[in-house]
Design an enzyme around this catalytic site. Structure first.
Site, PDB file in Angstrom:
ATOM      1  N   HIS A   1       1.356  13.178   1.205  1.00 54.25           N
ATOM      2  CA  HIS A   1       0.118  12.929   2.457  1.00 54.25           C
ATOM      3  C   HIS A   1       1.467  13.532   3.473  1.00 54.25           C
ATOM      4  O   HIS A   1       1.760  12.168   3.991  1.00 54.25           O
ATOM      5  CB  HIS A   1      -0.191  11.606   2.389  1.00 54.25           C
TER       6      HIS A   1
ATOM      7  N   ASP B   1       0.655   0.769   2.989  1.00 55.48           N
ATOM      8  CA  ASP B   1      -0.679   1.332   3.027  1.00 55.48           C
ATOM      9  C   ASP B   1      -1.402  -0.251   1.457  1.00 55.48           C
ATOM     10  O   ASP B   1      -0.550  -0.786   1.039  1.00 55.48           O
ATOM     11  CB  ASP B   1      -0.038   2.315   2.024  1.00 55.48           C
TER      12      ASP B   1
END
Ligand code: CP
Ligand code: NVA
Length: 315
Positions: free
Chosen positions: A129, A230
């Protein structure tokens, strides 16, 4: 060769610094109005997975750069009825000027770049990402540089990622962090330690392995400047939910863990957050948390990434 941004290391150190400098300028000057960098251009925003921040910030960002953003849900394309990625990419190449893609497999973004002939931006895959990791570096620079965007302000900082250390965010943060001299520690259960694909990403980019792994959260938090986490269940991993929560529960970022960190340590999260799982409500909403600055900065940094690609490719 058309330049794309598919992996964190696709920009050189000097180019990445340009991205941060430009993002700082876009942030300061946002109220001055729409730019004309993408005048007359249409950029496709192709999503195979859910998104809030990424799709909104790219749609606003392409518009603010003077372009026309086209939001495309992959389910609406003939792709979902069997047309190939190769043909879809070639068709897009005839209409558009660039494509932003969120996909499952990294090979999908790589293939779109290969066949479309357009600059492609990776807006998250199962592997990486990079738009988020660049934004996170920028947000750390802004925080530790007290508003000034300077690479020096993050150099040597201890950055610890807790939880699923084999996920896209852990990999991108390890790559981007080590590009900028950050001391990256990945901390989570052995079962979810980084795979050999992360070491291959370092090797392919000609970088030496720039992170360490530990399964001891207290050791990891000691002397940390940034505690990052996360979700424990990334998109596509829903079937493993129960096992992941059981294995990762010792890695929640909470007030107790923060006690081991440096004074002035901050909390970061790419969001969406699952409060009470990977992070306690108190830390997520507390005064050490800069998660909403991270979210806002997606807009500024992605505008800079697209601008740089548009310039490099003269589109
Ligand atoms: N952080 C992030 O990429 O958020 P979205 O999944 O909402 O786009
Ligand atoms: N690791 C998460 C990141 C979400 C922005 C996921 O892939 O779902």
């Amino acid at each position: 060769m058309v330049r794309s941004f598919l992996r964190d290391t696709d920009f050189s150190y000097a180019e990445a610094r340009e991205v941060f400098e430009l993002a700082g300028r876009y942030k300061r000057l946002r109220s001055a109005g729409r730019l004309d960098i993408l005048k007359g251009q249409s950029w496709g925003l192709l999503f195979f997975k859910k998104s809030t921040r990424t799709r909104l910030s790219f749609e606003a960002g392409v518009y603010e750069l003077g372009g026309h953003p086209m939001m495309i849900n992959a389910d609406d394309l003939q792709l979902s009825r069997g047309e190939t990625v190769e043909d879809t990419a070639k068709i897009m190449g005839r209409f558009l000027h660039g494509i932003v893609i969120r996909a499952f497999e990294q090979s999908v973004v790589d293939d779109f770049a290969k066949y479309s002939g357009l600059p492609v931006v990776n807006a998250l895959t199962d592997l990486l990402h990079p738009c988020q990791s660049y934004t996170d570096m920028f947000t750390m620079m802004e925080h530790f540089g007290k508003g000034e965007i300077s690479v020096d302000s993050i150099k040597g900082r201890k950055f610890v990622f807790f939880g699923d250390t084999a996920c896209n965010m852990a990999y991108s943060l390890a790559l981007a962090g080590s590009m900028f001299g950050v001391e990256v520690v990945l901390c989570g259960p052995e079962e979810f330690r980084p795979g050999k694909e992360l070491d291959e990403l370092f090797a392919d980019a000609g970088l030496k392995k720039g992170y360490t792994f530990t399964s001891d959260p207290v050791l990891a938090a000691k002397g940390a400047d940034v505690l990052y986490t996360d979700v424990w269940v990334s998109m596509g991993k829903e079937d493993e939910r129960a096992r992941r929560i059981e294995k990762m529960s010792a890695y929640q970022v909470n007030e107790k863990l923060f006690k081991h960190a440096n004074r002035g340590a901050i909390f970061m999260h790419c969001l969406p957050a699952h409060s009470g799982e990977e992070v306690s409500e108190g830390v997520l909403r507390g005064n050490r948390s800069i998660v909403f600055d991270q979210a806002e900065n997606r807009l500024h940094v992605q505008k800079a990434i697209i601008s740089l690609l548009a310039r490099k490719n003269s589109v």
